[in-house]
Design a protein around this motif. Structure first.
Motif, PDB file in Angstrom:
ATOM      1  N   GLU A  37       0.851  -1.191   0.000  1.00  0.00           N
ATOM      2  CA  GLU A  37       0.000   0.000   0.000  1.00  0.00           C
ATOM      3  C   GLU A  37       0.890   1.247   0.000  1.00  0.00           C
ATOM      4  O   GLU A  37       1.877   1.313   0.729  1.00  0.00           O
ATOM      5  CB  GLU A  37      -0.902   0.025   1.230  1.00  0.00           C
ATOM      6  N   ILE A  38       0.528   2.216  -0.835  1.00  0.00           N
ATOM      7  CA  ILE A  38       1.161   3.532  -0.808  1.00  0.00           C
ATOM      8  C   ILE A  38       0.065   4.565  -0.624  1.00  0.00           C
ATOM      9  O   ILE A  38      -0.836   4.696  -1.460  1.00  0.00           O
ATOM     10  CB  ILE A  38       1.947   3.823  -2.111  1.00  0.00           C
ATOM     11  N   VAL A  39       0.115   5.259   0.510  1.00  0.00           N
ATOM     12  CA  VAL A  39      -0.879   6.277   0.842  1.00  0.00           C
ATOM     13  C   VAL A  39      -0.295   7.639   0.490  1.00  0.00           C
ATOM     14  O   VAL A  39       0.753   8.017   1.009  1.00  0.00           O
ATOM     15  CB  VAL A  39      -1.277   6.221   2.330  1.00  0.00           C
ATOM     16  N   ILE A  40      -0.982   8.364  -0.388  1.00  0.00           N
ATOM     17  CA  ILE A  40      -0.554   9.704  -0.769  1.00  0.00           C
ATOM     18  C   ILE A  40      -1.626  10.705  -0.358  1.00  0.00           C
ATOM     19  O   ILE A  40      -2.786  10.582  -0.769  1.00  0.00           O
ATOM     20  CB  ILE A  40      -0.303   9.815  -2.285  1.00  0.00           C
ATOM     21  N   VAL A  41      -1.241  11.663   0.470  1.00  0.00           N
ATOM     22  CA  VAL A  41      -2.154  12.718   0.893  1.00  0.00           C
ATOM     23  C   VAL A  41      -1.973  13.918  -0.023  1.00  0.00           C
ATOM     24  O   VAL A  41      -0.868  14.444  -0.142  1.00  0.00           O
ATOM     25  CB  VAL A  41      -1.906  13.130   2.357  1.00  0.00           C
ATOM     26  N   LYS A  42      -3.046  14.339  -0.670  1.00  0.00           N
ATOM     27  CA  LYS A  42      -3.019  15.575  -1.443  1.00  0.00           C
ATOM     28  C   LYS A  42      -3.333  16.721  -0.485  1.00  0.00           C
ATOM     29  O   LYS A  42      -4.483  16.909  -0.087  1.00  0.00           O
ATOM     30  CB  LYS A  42      -4.061  15.540  -2.568  1.00  0.00           C
ATOM     31  N   ASP A  43      -2.292  17.448  -0.104  1.00  0.00           N
ATOM     32  CA  ASP A  43      -2.442  18.519   0.885  1.00  0.00           C
ATOM     33  C   ASP A  43      -2.920  19.793   0.174  1.00  0.00           C
ATOM     34  O   ASP A  43      -2.147  20.710  -0.100  1.00  0.00           O
ATOM     35  CB  ASP A  43      -1.117  18.752   1.601  1.00  0.00           C
ATOM     36  N   GLY A  44      -4.204  19.824  -0.131  1.00  0.00           N
ATOM     37  CA  GLY A  44      -4.785  20.921  -0.892  1.00  0.00           C
ATOM     38  C   GLY A  44      -4.783  20.609  -2.378  1.00  0.00           C
ATOM     39  O   GLY A  44      -4.337  19.547  -2.815  1.00  0.00           O
ATOM     40  N   ALA A  45      -5.284  21.537  -3.171  1.00  0.00           N
ATOM     41  CA  ALA A  45      -5.358  21.358  -4.620  1.00  0.00           C
ATOM     42  C   ALA A  45      -3.954  21.274  -5.218  1.00  0.00           C
ATOM     43  O   ALA A  45      -3.062  22.033  -4.842  1.00  0.00           O
ATOM     44  CB  ALA A  45      -6.134  22.504  -5.256  1.00  0.00           C
ATOM     45  N   LEU A  46      -3.765  20.354  -6.187  1.00  0.00           N
ATOM     46  CA  LEU A  46      -2.474  20.154  -6.824  1.00  0.00           C
ATOM     47  C   LEU A  46      -2.486  20.680  -8.254  1.00  0.00           C
ATOM     48  O   LEU A  46      -3.540  20.972  -8.820  1.00  0.00           O
ATOM     49  CB  LEU A  46      -2.111  18.661  -6.842  1.00  0.00           C
ATOM     50  N   THR A  47      -1.315  20.762  -8.842  1.00  0.00           N
ATOM     51  CA  THR A  47      -1.202  21.154 -10.242  1.00  0.00           C
ATOM     52  C   THR A  47      -1.644  20.003 -11.140  1.00  0.00           C
ATOM     53  O   THR A  47      -1.723  18.838 -10.710  1.00  0.00           O
ATOM     54  CB  THR A  47       0.244  21.520 -10.595  1.00  0.00           C
TER      55      THR A  47
END
Length: 276
Positions: A37-47
């Motif tokens: 498992e790889i958990v990626i948090v998008k900390d706000g809107a991304l490009t």
């Protein structure tokens, strides 16, 4: 029976370099002992570019990625707390979005947990580079055994945060990352050590840390100086660090702040890093 399942925890925000981000994810996918498992948090809107990288990995590796979407940018500590809640494994490997893990990193860390089930945190040494990962400029060497880690932590962070693998339940039992914009990891590790949890660092460099020629300027900013003194003051009030520790850290931070850049460079190369 060997417990070889672990999660990778990352947080990304809009200012990250897409090329570096892709390389960092690939370094975790290509581990000799692969994560499930790889958990990626998008900390706000991304490009658009960052979102495309995440989408492409999700398509190529179905069921590997868990994406946590945060509406607003909340900072690294809070973002990691949200991601940690979503990790399905007890062992969680931290990874930053611009560094490169050596392929045996997680396999060696898992072995440490297998050899000593009392361990809560396992970190490693890091090698630092500017442009090419093959051109190492310095290393940040940290104490190896638990007793030396405890002593070191009275004044300085005894871990390289992007290298640590830790037990999810024990991080959460200590309240997770605190509400700091800086030094969130140092605060967490001190609380865990002060609660009696056992730690170790592997005496090998298992991560390539992407340094920046402006790092020294940021490290000697008043914001960084004040943050470090404030955190050490909190450690002193809680009885973790002594008055002498507080005095030494406060004095050294002020010296760093007022020193010309060439002097701070010498201090860093002589006392804070192993220079190549």
């Amino acid at each position: 029976m060997r417990e070889n399942k672990y999660s990778v925890l990352m947080s990304v925000y809009k200012n990250e370099n897409p090329k570096y981000f892709k390389l960092s994810i690939e370094s975790m996918i290509n581990q000799t002992l692969k994560p499930n498992e790889i958990v990626i948090v998008k900390d706000g809107a991304l490009t658009k570019e960052l979102n495309e990288i995440i989408n492409n990995f999700e398509i190529k590796y179905p069921n590997l990625f868990t994406i946590v979407n945060l509406k607003n940018n909340v900072g690294l500590g809070k973002a990691l707390n949200e991601g940690l809640k979503k990790c399905k494994n007890e062992l969680v490997a931290r990874m930053d979005t611009d560094d490169i893990s050596i392929d045996k990193r997680c396999e060696l860390q898992i072995k440490e947990f297998e050899n000593n089930n009392k361990l809560s945190i396992v970190g490693t040494i890091i090698d630092e580079f500017y442009d090419k990962p093959t051109d190492i400029i310095s290393s940040r060497v940290v104490p190896i055994n638990h007793e030396d880690i405890l002593k070191f932590s009275r004044r300085r962070n005894p871990f390289n945060h992007p290298t640590v693998m830790y037990k999810k339940s024990e991080v959460l039992s200590c309240g997770g990352y605190g509400d700091y914009r800086r030094n969130q990891d140092f605060d967490l590790f001190v609380r865990m050590l002060n609660s009696g949890y056992v730690a170790k660092n592997i005496n090998k460099s298992l991560l390539l840390f992407r340094a920046n020629k402006d790092n020294l300027k940021r490290r000697k900013s008043w914001t960084k100086c004040r943050s470090n003194i404030s955190m050490m003051h909190d450690f002193w009030k809680k009885g973790y660090s002594g008055l002498i520790d507080l005095f030494i850290v406060a004095t050294s931070q002020i010296v760093v702040f007022i020193s010309p850049i060439w002097l701070f460079q010498w201090i860093s190369d002589t006392y804070l890093r192993k220079k190549y």
